[in-house]
Design a protein around this motif. Structure first.
Motif, mmCIF file in Angstrom:
data_model
loop_
_atom_site.group_PDB
_atom_site.id
_atom_site.type_symbol
_atom_site.label_atom_id
_atom_site.label_comp_id
_atom_site.label_asym_id
_atom_site.label_seq_id
_atom_site.Cartn_x
_atom_site.Cartn_y
_atom_site.Cartn_z
ATOM 1 N N PRO A 3 -17.548 0.731 -54.522
ATOM 2 C CA PRO A 3 -16.478 0.675 -53.511
ATOM 3 C C PRO A 3 -15.238 -0.077 -53.988
ATOM 4 O O PRO A 3 -14.118 0.286 -53.632
ATOM 5 C CB PRO A 3 -17.133 -0.048 -52.339
ATOM 6 C CG PRO A 3 -18.588 0.127 -52.528
ATOM 7 C CD PRO A 3 -18.815 0.234 -53.999
ATOM 8 N N TRP A 7 -11.588 1.776 -53.981
ATOM 9 C CA TRP A 7 -10.409 1.288 -53.277
ATOM 10 C C TRP A 7 -9.320 0.806 -54.233
ATOM 11 O O TRP A 7 -8.126 0.937 -53.943
ATOM 12 C CB TRP A 7 -10.787 0.191 -52.288
ATOM 13 C CG TRP A 7 -11.494 0.771 -51.098
ATOM 14 C CD1 TRP A 7 -12.815 0.668 -50.804
ATOM 15 C CD2 TRP A 7 -10.910 1.580 -50.080
ATOM 16 N NE1 TRP A 7 -13.093 1.362 -49.665
ATOM 17 C CE2 TRP A 7 -11.937 1.947 -49.192
ATOM 18 C CE3 TRP A 7 -9.629 2.055 -49.835
ATOM 19 C CZ2 TRP A 7 -11.727 2.735 -48.083
ATOM 20 C CZ3 TRP A 7 -9.417 2.846 -48.713
ATOM 21 C CH2 TRP A 7 -10.447 3.178 -47.853
ATOM 22 N N LYS A 10 -7.457 3.906 -55.273
ATOM 23 C CA LYS A 10 -6.606 4.397 -54.169
ATOM 24 C C LYS A 10 -5.358 3.543 -54.011
ATOM 25 O O LYS A 10 -4.254 4.065 -53.830
ATOM 26 C CB LYS A 10 -7.394 4.413 -52.852
ATOM 27 C CG LYS A 10 -8.539 5.366 -52.825
ATOM 28 C CD LYS A 10 -8.071 6.788 -52.912
ATOM 29 C CE LYS A 10 -9.277 7.711 -52.884
ATOM 30 N NZ LYS A 10 -8.923 9.091 -53.128
ATOM 31 N N ILE A 11 -5.524 2.232 -54.101
ATOM 32 C CA ILE A 11 -4.367 1.333 -53.990
ATOM 33 C C ILE A 11 -3.434 1.521 -55.179
ATOM 34 O O ILE A 11 -2.206 1.527 -55.024
ATOM 35 C CB ILE A 11 -4.841 -0.126 -53.863
ATOM 36 C CG1 ILE A 11 -5.517 -0.332 -52.512
ATOM 37 C CG2 ILE A 11 -3.696 -1.107 -54.041
ATOM 38 C CD1 ILE A 11 -6.228 -1.644 -52.364
#
Length: 92
Positions: A3, A7, A10-11
């Motif tokens: 995870p 993330w 994605k950031i």
């Protein structure tokens, strides 16, 4: 994929998109030709980094090859634009 990596990627994609929008703004509004060339350099570097992040996200080698091509053509284009701004002609 963990995870944290999910993330983080994605950031990173979001921040690269914001950086590309800022560079595009400077490319269109830049007061001098040198500002526009630097914005174009920033734009192709951010595009290359976006391809690398997408390659990590989707675990595909195609994105890494596209990033290499973007880097190669961006460097050649930047060199040609710099020579044009200094001398006024690219081919002697």
């Amino acid at each position: 994929m963990t995870p944290i990596l999910f993330w983080g990627l994605k950031i990173a994609l979001f921040l690269l998109a914001v950086a590309m929008l800022c560079a595009l703004f400077r490319l269109l509004v830049g007061p001098a030709a040198q500002d526009r060339v630097m914005a174009l350099d920033c734009l192709y570097i951010n595009g290359m980094l976006t391809m690398l992040v997408l390659g990590i996200t989707y675990t595909s080698n195609v994105y890494f090859e596209a990033a290499m091509l973007i880097a190669l053509f961006g460097f050649v284009g930047s060199t040609a634009l710099a020579k044009f701004l200094l001398r006024g002609e690219v081919i002697e």
